[in-house]
Design a protein around this motif. Structure first.
Motif, PDB file in Angstrom:
ATOM      1  N   ARG A  31       8.486   9.584  22.734  1.00 42.83           N
ATOM      2  CA  ARG A  31       9.439   9.101  23.732  1.00 42.83           C
ATOM      3  C   ARG A  31       8.686   8.585  24.950  1.00 42.83           C
ATOM      4  N   GLY A  32       8.503   7.269  24.985  1.00 41.27           N
ATOM      5  CA  GLY A  32       7.921   6.662  26.175  1.00 41.27           C
ATOM      6  C   GLY A  32       9.012   6.482  27.212  1.00 41.27           C
ATOM      7  N   GLU A  33       8.629   6.025  28.375  1.00 40.52           N
ATOM      8  CA  GLU A  33       9.631   5.803  29.420  1.00 40.52           C
ATOM      9  C   GLU A  33      10.459   4.570  29.068  1.00 40.52           C
ATOM     10  N   PRO A  34      11.786   4.722  28.965  1.00 32.09           N
ATOM     11  CA  PRO A  34      12.594   3.554  28.614  1.00 32.09           C
ATOM     12  C   PRO A  34      12.670   2.558  29.776  1.00 32.09           C
ATOM     13  N   PHE A  35      12.633   1.300  29.446  1.00 33.59           N
ATOM     14  CA  PHE A  35      12.788   0.269  30.476  1.00 33.59           C
ATOM     15  C   PHE A  35      13.255  -1.021  29.832  1.00 33.59           C
ATOM     16  N   GLU A  36      13.750  -1.917  30.651  1.00 36.06           N
ATOM     17  CA  GLU A  36      14.076  -3.253  30.197  1.00 36.06           C
ATOM     18  C   GLU A  36      13.449  -4.241  31.169  1.00 36.06           C
ATOM     19  N   ALA A  37      13.256  -5.471  30.716  1.00 35.66           N
ATOM     20  CA  ALA A  37      12.560  -6.431  31.567  1.00 35.66           C
ATOM     21  C   ALA A  37      13.231  -7.790  31.489  1.00 35.66           C
ATOM     22  N   ILE A  38      13.118  -8.517  32.585  1.00 39.34           N
ATOM     23  CA  ILE A  38      13.628  -9.894  32.629  1.00 39.34           C
ATOM     24  C   ILE A  38      12.529 -10.767  33.230  1.00 39.34           C
ATOM     25  N   GLY A  39      12.364 -11.958  32.683  1.00 39.78           N
ATOM     26  CA  GLY A  39      11.342 -12.867  33.177  1.00 39.78           C
ATOM     27  C   GLY A  39      11.881 -14.275  33.268  1.00 39.78           C
ATOM     28  N   HIS A  69      13.206  -2.152  25.940  1.00 39.35           N
ATOM     29  CA  HIS A  69      12.316  -1.038  25.564  1.00 39.35           C
ATOM     30  C   HIS A  69      13.032   0.280  25.869  1.00 39.35           C
ATOM     31  N   ASP A  70      14.332   0.304  25.575  1.00 37.78           N
ATOM     32  CA  ASP A  70      15.156   1.476  25.897  1.00 37.78           C
ATOM     33  C   ASP A  70      15.155   2.519  24.775  1.00 37.78           C
ATOM     34  N   GLY A  71      14.539   2.185  23.653  1.00 34.56           N
ATOM     35  CA  GLY A  71      14.532   3.120  22.526  1.00 34.56           C
ATOM     36  C   GLY A  71      15.783   3.020  21.666  1.00 34.56           C
ATOM     37  N   LYS A  72      16.635   2.070  21.953  1.00 30.11           N
ATOM     38  CA  LYS A  72      17.850   1.860  21.164  1.00 30.11           C
ATOM     39  C   LYS A  72      18.344   0.426  21.385  1.00 30.11           C
ATOM     40  N   ALA A  73      19.254  -0.008  20.521  1.00 35.98           N
ATOM     41  CA  ALA A  73      19.804  -1.363  20.659  1.00 35.98           C
ATOM     42  C   ALA A  73      20.640  -1.445  21.935  1.00 35.98           C
ATOM     43  N   GLU A  74      20.569  -2.575  22.597  1.00 37.16           N
ATOM     44  CA  GLU A  74      21.306  -2.743  23.850  1.00 37.16           C
ATOM     45  C   GLU A  74      21.944  -4.125  23.897  1.00 37.16           C
ATOM     46  N   LEU A  75      23.059  -4.193  24.609  1.00 36.34           N
ATOM     47  CA  LEU A  75      23.691  -5.489  24.870  1.00 36.34           C
ATOM     48  C   LEU A  75      23.468  -5.796  26.359  1.00 36.34           C
ATOM     49  N   GLN A 110      12.682  -2.709  21.387  1.00 35.84           N
ATOM     50  CA  GLN A 110      11.450  -3.500  21.459  1.00 35.84           C
ATOM     51  C   GLN A 110      11.667  -4.959  21.038  1.00 35.84           C
ATOM     52  N   GLY A 111      12.916  -5.376  21.087  1.00 40.00           N
ATOM     53  CA  GLY A 111      13.219  -6.774  20.783  1.00 40.00           C
ATOM     54  C   GLY A 111      13.222  -7.600  22.056  1.00 40.00           C
ATOM     55  N   ASN A 112      13.022  -8.901  21.903  1.00 37.90           N
ATOM     56  CA  ASN A 112      13.075  -9.792  23.066  1.00 37.90           C
ATOM     57  C   ASN A 112      13.740 -11.090  22.691  1.00 37.90           C
ATOM     58  N   SER A 113      14.196 -11.801  23.696  1.00 44.21           N
ATOM     59  CA  SER A 113      14.865 -13.070  23.441  1.00 44.21           C
ATOM     60  C   SER A 113      14.659 -13.993  24.642  1.00 44.21           C
ATOM     61  N   THR A 114      14.587 -15.270  24.367  1.00 47.52           N
ATOM     62  CA  THR A 114      14.470 -16.266  25.432  1.00 47.52           C
ATOM     63  C   THR A 114      15.760 -17.072  25.463  1.00 47.52           C
ATOM     64  N   LEU A 115      16.460 -17.004  26.587  1.00 44.54           N
ATOM     65  CA  LEU A 115      17.777 -17.627  26.693  1.00 44.54           C
ATOM     66  C   LEU A 115      17.695 -18.899  27.535  1.00 44.54           C
ATOM     67  N   PRO A 116      18.009 -20.030  26.950  1.00 44.12           N
ATOM     68  CA  PRO A 116      17.975 -21.265  27.750  1.00 44.12           C
ATOM     69  C   PRO A 116      19.162 -21.341  28.709  1.00 44.12           C
ATOM     70  N   PHE A 117      18.907 -21.922  29.857  1.00 44.12           N
ATOM     71  CA  PHE A 117      19.972 -22.075  30.850  1.00 44.12           C
ATOM     72  C   PHE A 117      19.837 -23.450  31.483  1.00 44.12           C
ATOM     73  N   GLU A 118      20.960 -24.097  31.687  1.00 40.69           N
ATOM     74  CA  GLU A 118      20.932 -25.346  32.455  1.00 40.69           C
ATOM     75  C   GLU A 118      22.201 -25.488  33.279  1.00 40.69           C
ATOM     76  N   ALA A 119      22.043 -26.097  34.440  1.00 39.28           N
ATOM     77  CA  ALA A 119      23.194 -26.318  35.317  1.00 39.28           C
ATOM     78  C   ALA A 119      22.978 -27.615  36.100  1.00 39.28           C
ATOM     79  N   ARG A 120      24.048 -28.394  36.224  1.00 40.97           N
ATOM     80  CA  ARG A 120      23.953 -29.625  37.010  1.00 40.97           C
ATOM     81  C   ARG A 120      24.150 -29.260  38.486  1.00 40.97           C
ATOM     82  N   LEU A 121      23.259 -29.744  39.293  1.00 39.42           N
ATOM     83  CA  LEU A 121      23.259 -29.350  40.704  1.00 39.42           C
ATOM     84  C   LEU A 121      24.085 -30.336  41.539  1.00 39.42           C
ATOM     85  N   SER A 122      25.388 -30.121  41.570  1.00 42.63           N
ATOM     86  CA  SER A 122      26.249 -30.958  42.409  1.00 42.63           C
ATOM     87  C   SER A 122      26.363 -30.316  43.790  1.00 42.63           C
ATOM     88  N   VAL A 123      25.232 -30.244  44.445  1.00 41.95           N
ATOM     89  CA  VAL A 123      25.190 -29.582  45.752  1.00 41.95           C
ATOM     90  C   VAL A 123      24.553 -30.519  46.775  1.00 41.95           C
TER      91      VAL A 123
END
Lengths: 162, 156
Positions: A31-39, A69-75, A110-123
């Motif tokens: 049991r390592g320390e559970p964590f999640e990461a975002i990049g 890296h929570d040691g279980k499946a997560e949404l 221990q799974g990872n995913s890369t999620l594409p994002f795009e937004a039109r900048l009407s600012v």
């Protein structure tokens, strides 16, 4: 005895250490320390070379990397904000505004995913911050919990081209 | 004058925020409830050492398809998602019903591996001298033992 008693004692000692190590590694739960990461990744899915100046009405394209890296499946839910420069969340407080988009991803341990994002900048031209917060679904109370993980990117919006 | 400029800037910012061309969407409470239920079942199965990668993939696909749907029309997306999640939930119920035996097999395997590893020192203590003696005898089985001095005293 054919082998020397001292040599035999050393061999037995090595066997005991090997056995203890084997039992601890293979049988006892790890049991390592559970964590999640975002990049934050650029349009090509790589670190660096992020957009810093964008004309108004252009499209902001980025990728969000999420690791479990929570040691279980997560949404996970990634809440994305485009806010005025300087308005940022912290490890304990999240942005109290409506996100411009949300991304959902389910990851096994221990799974990872890369999620594409795009937004039109009407600012209008100005200085803005792209903020992505990582939230986790807590099944026991059917609600999303802020993980305290977030990334941001400052960028300038200039007058539209043409 | 400065206050006016600040107010105009603030108004422009909030207007601009509203104009960002992305469609945020939120799960309905019903969809969120079933999604939590499905995730809870997956985590339960995982704790019983069942391989849940297929279920994780199915839930992930359902979530992604929901997002695509919500960005395009956003009307019947919740119903579609709920339908997929209910089907997945039923599959998970069946898997949970048969998961106890998987867990017992897992525990039995762990105990067997642990016992085998724990017996290494005892096996070494008991078998090593015997093995060395046996090897010694095997390697020296064809040796001819001669008295000191060899054939010197052979009178034939």
């Amino acid at each position: 005895m054919i082998i020397d008693e001292e040599v035999f004692a050393v061999i037995i000692a090595i066997a005991i250490v090997t056995s203890a190590l084997g039992v601890s590694l293979s049988v006892l739960p790890r049991r390592g320390e559970p964590f999640e990461a975002i990049g934050l990744l650029n349009e090509k899915g790589l670190i660096g070379d992020y957009p810093s100046v964008l004309p108004a009405n252009s499209t902001l394209r980025l990728n969000i990397y999420v690791y479990n890296h929570d040691g279980k499946a997560e949404l996970f839910m990634v809440k994305i904000f485009i806010v005025e420069r300087g308005i940022l969340p912290s490890n304990t407080t999240w942005l109290n505004t409506t996100p411009v988009d949300t991304l959902l991803v389910v990851l096994s341990d221990q799974g990872n995913s890369t999620l594409p994002f795009e937004a039109r900048l009407s600012v209008p031209p100005g200085q803005y911050a792209f903020v992505a917060e990582l939230w986790r679904l807590e099944p026991t109370n059917s609600s999303f919990i802020y993980t305290g993980r977030w990334v941001h990117l400052y960028f300038n919006v200039t007058a539209p081209l043409g | 004058m400065r206050v006016n400029i600040l107010l105009v800037a603030l108004a422009a910012f909030f207007l601009a925020s509203a104009l960002l061309v992305v469609h945020p969407h939120a799960l309905s409470n019903e969809a969120l409830g079933i999604m939590s239920d499905v995730l809870g079942k997956i985590q339960l199965l995982e704790s019983r050492k069942v391989n849940v990668s297929d279920y994780v993939r199915m839930l992930d696909e359902a979530a992604r398809e929901y997002q695509v749907c919500a960005r395009s029309d956003g009307q019947s997306c919740d119903e579609e998602l709920i339908g997929k999640l209910q089907a997945l939930s039923e599959e998970l119920d069946k898997a949970i019903a048969g998961s106890e035996s998987t867990y017992y097999v897992y525990v039995a395997r762990k105990v067997a591996v642990g016992a085998a590893l724990a017996s290494i020192p005892i096996a070494t203590y008991v078998l090593l001298p015997w093995l060395i003696s046996y090897a010694w005898l095997r390697t020296k089985a064809k040796w001819v033992v001669l008295p000191r001095g060899g054939r010197k005293n052979d009178n034939r």
